[in-house]
Design an enzyme around this catalytic site. Sequence first.
Site, PDB file in Angstrom:
ATOM      1  N   LYS A 297      73.946  42.492 -35.607  1.00  0.00           N
ATOM      2  CA  LYS A 297      74.591  42.768 -36.890  1.00  0.00           C
ATOM      3  C   LYS A 297      74.294  41.688 -37.932  1.00  0.00           C
ATOM      4  O   LYS A 297      74.564  41.889 -39.114  1.00  0.00           O
ATOM      5  CB  LYS A 297      76.103  42.878 -36.697  1.00  0.00           C
ATOM      6  N   ALA A 298      73.749  40.566 -37.492  1.00  0.00           N
ATOM      7  CA  ALA A 298      73.426  39.493 -38.435  1.00  0.00           C
ATOM      8  C   ALA A 298      72.351  39.974 -39.412  1.00  0.00           C
ATOM      9  O   ALA A 298      71.429  40.694 -39.018  1.00  0.00           O
ATOM     10  CB  ALA A 298      72.934  38.265 -37.686  1.00  0.00           C
ATOM     11  N   PRO A 299      72.466  39.588 -40.690  1.00  0.00           N
ATOM     12  CA  PRO A 299      71.449  40.034 -41.663  1.00  0.00           C
ATOM     13  C   PRO A 299      70.061  39.529 -41.312  1.00  0.00           C
ATOM     14  O   PRO A 299      69.065  40.203 -41.565  1.00  0.00           O
ATOM     15  CB  PRO A 299      71.953  39.455 -42.992  1.00  0.00           C
ATOM     16  N   ASN A 300      69.985  38.350 -40.724  1.00  0.00           N
ATOM     17  CA  ASN A 300      68.713  37.774 -40.287  1.00  0.00           C
ATOM     18  C   ASN A 300      68.890  37.353 -38.832  1.00  0.00           C
ATOM     19  O   ASN A 300      69.574  36.382 -38.541  1.00  0.00           O
ATOM     20  CB  ASN A 300      68.332  36.576 -41.161  1.00  0.00           C
ATOM     21  N   VAL A 301      68.285  38.112 -37.934  1.00  0.00           N
ATOM     22  CA  VAL A 301      68.543  37.948 -36.505  1.00  0.00           C
ATOM     23  C   VAL A 301      67.709  36.798 -35.946  1.00  0.00           C
ATOM     24  O   VAL A 301      66.531  36.639 -36.292  1.00  0.00           O
ATOM     25  CB  VAL A 301      68.218  39.256 -35.755  1.00  0.00           C
ATOM     26  N   VAL A 302      68.318  35.995 -35.078  1.00  0.00           N
ATOM     27  CA  VAL A 302      67.623  34.881 -34.426  1.00  0.00           C
ATOM     28  C   VAL A 302      67.434  35.207 -32.946  1.00  0.00           C
ATOM     29  O   VAL A 302      68.375  35.620 -32.268  1.00  0.00           O
ATOM     30  CB  VAL A 302      68.396  33.560 -34.578  1.00  0.00           C
TER      31      VAL A 302
ATOM     32  N   LYS B 264      63.649  33.179 -36.226  1.00  0.00           N
ATOM     33  CA  LYS B 264      64.539  33.852 -37.170  1.00  0.00           C
ATOM     34  C   LYS B 264      63.761  34.938 -37.895  1.00  0.00           C
ATOM     35  O   LYS B 264      62.772  34.659 -38.565  1.00  0.00           O
ATOM     36  CB  LYS B 264      65.120  32.850 -38.180  1.00  0.00           C
TER      37      LYS B 264
ATOM     38  N   ASP C 105      74.366  26.452 -47.991  1.00  0.00           N
ATOM     39  CA  ASP C 105      75.401  27.015 -47.129  1.00  0.00           C
ATOM     40  C   ASP C 105      75.607  26.187 -45.864  1.00  0.00           C
ATOM     41  O   ASP C 105      75.486  26.698 -44.745  1.00  0.00           O
ATOM     42  CB  ASP C 105      75.043  28.471 -46.770  1.00  0.00           C
TER      43      ASP C 105
ATOM     44  N   GLY D  54      74.956  38.695 -33.274  1.00  0.00           N
ATOM     45  CA  GLY D  54      74.078  39.628 -32.583  1.00  0.00           C
ATOM     46  C   GLY D  54      73.163  40.377 -33.529  1.00  0.00           C
ATOM     47  O   GLY D  54      72.676  39.835 -34.518  1.00  0.00           O
TER      48      GLY D  54
END
Length: 494
Positions: free
Chosen positions: A70-75, A89, A183, A68
């Site tokens: 809280k992701a460092p890079n939100v999609v 992104k 990754d 959601g």
Amino acid sequence: MGCIQSKTSHVPSPDQEAPQNPKPDPGANGDEADPGQQSVPAFREFTLADLRAATNGFSGELIVSESGEKAPNVVYKGKLRSSQFVAVKRFSKLSWPDAQQFVAEAAGVGKVRHKRLVNLIGCCAEGDERLLVAEYMPNDTLSKHLFHWDKEPLPWEMRVRVAYYIAQALDHCNAENHKIYHDLNAYRVLFDEDGDPRLSSFGLMKNSRDGKSYSTNLAYTPPEFLRTGRVIAESVIYSYGTVLLDLLSGKHIPPSHALDMIRGKNVLLLMDSSLEGHYADEDATQLVEVASKCLEYEARDRPDIKFLLSAVAPLQKQKEVASHVLMGLTKTPVVLPVMLSPLGKACAKMDLTAIHDILLKTGYKDEEGAENELSFQEWTQQVQDMLNTKKFGDIAFRDKDFKNAVECYSKLVSMMSVPSATIFVRRALAYLMLDQPELALRDAMQAQVCLPDWPTAFYMQALALSKLGMETDAQDMLNDGATFEAKRQNSWRG
């Protein structure tokens, strides 16, 4: 007073543009292109306004990142003006300080095209904003299907297909000189509308300042990265091995623990119990052996991608069965959730009291600047009569005396050569309060004639249609109203 439009579907959509010339998507390794594969648009740079519009102003309701906000890079899920659905992104502010480097890197990745990749179709670098635009995958991630399934676990044949398709994607990246994938994990594998697994192209962005090249737990990172902080081509093979462990076990277990079980000949302990033995033991053993080779400590001891393809290919036993069938997915059209304003929500709920309150607060401001009798005609007794009639109608509307409101507004409409959209909307609500939905629908449609792009006119039509039991048409009206609402908001932000 103008003619009444019968359906808003005849109104041109405001978010249409001429489709771009698509590029063909050839298959890898000399395979013919899949005739069912949708053409991928050429890579392009988008403006920030384009992507704001596509995501309804980066609405929280359109976030599809598994973590959601809280992701460092939100999609975000979005829809372009060409009607294509996309994943956008949005990187954190300091991820890519150099805008030119970001665009150059993205353009390089954007040239890589394959049916096993989530293809990158654009980027944006304005101010501090750094955004990537890729094809939208509607059927979640491998992580969701392996670790957080609701009804049925991912079947064995589908797990084998994931292993093979991802190897195909990596092989194509190698052929395109993108040997390093950053990754690789179960979150990077997504399922398209046909249920086919695809590898996210985001992992090809080598200079991303996400913080580290490997964002997962250190227990899953290649040993050479722990030693040197550098990623090499063989690191991708190690990460592929960790994904094979995920597929075998249905859990995200550390490679060291898995290797201990493999060396101890406890392969059955490694296997996902939810599969209930619905796989051939020799196939499982073969895939375990491939995983153990990928997880060799020394990079030089790991196999190459060609070996992985040759080792996994024979394990596929149901190649003729479509992925969505294997996964039990129902193919449904991708849609954006309807983003309704408070008025739209009130109309959807048929909350007439809330609608009345909103219309009172809104007043006549949506018609500011519109040409009407009250501002352009000479001051005559007729104008005074119109003003008085409007005043009495507004008082009756405010006091919920809807019968008198209808009478006053009807008299006012007959006096005005240039009708008022707000008067029609208010009279429409009054008709609804008096249980006369047919007349309400007529007035809501007249309001649209007066102000063709006014969301309120669409919302009121939706309400009247619902009252008449025409639910499908009502939903179409709500969608149209939401579209015009988003267009207004984006023009204000732009």
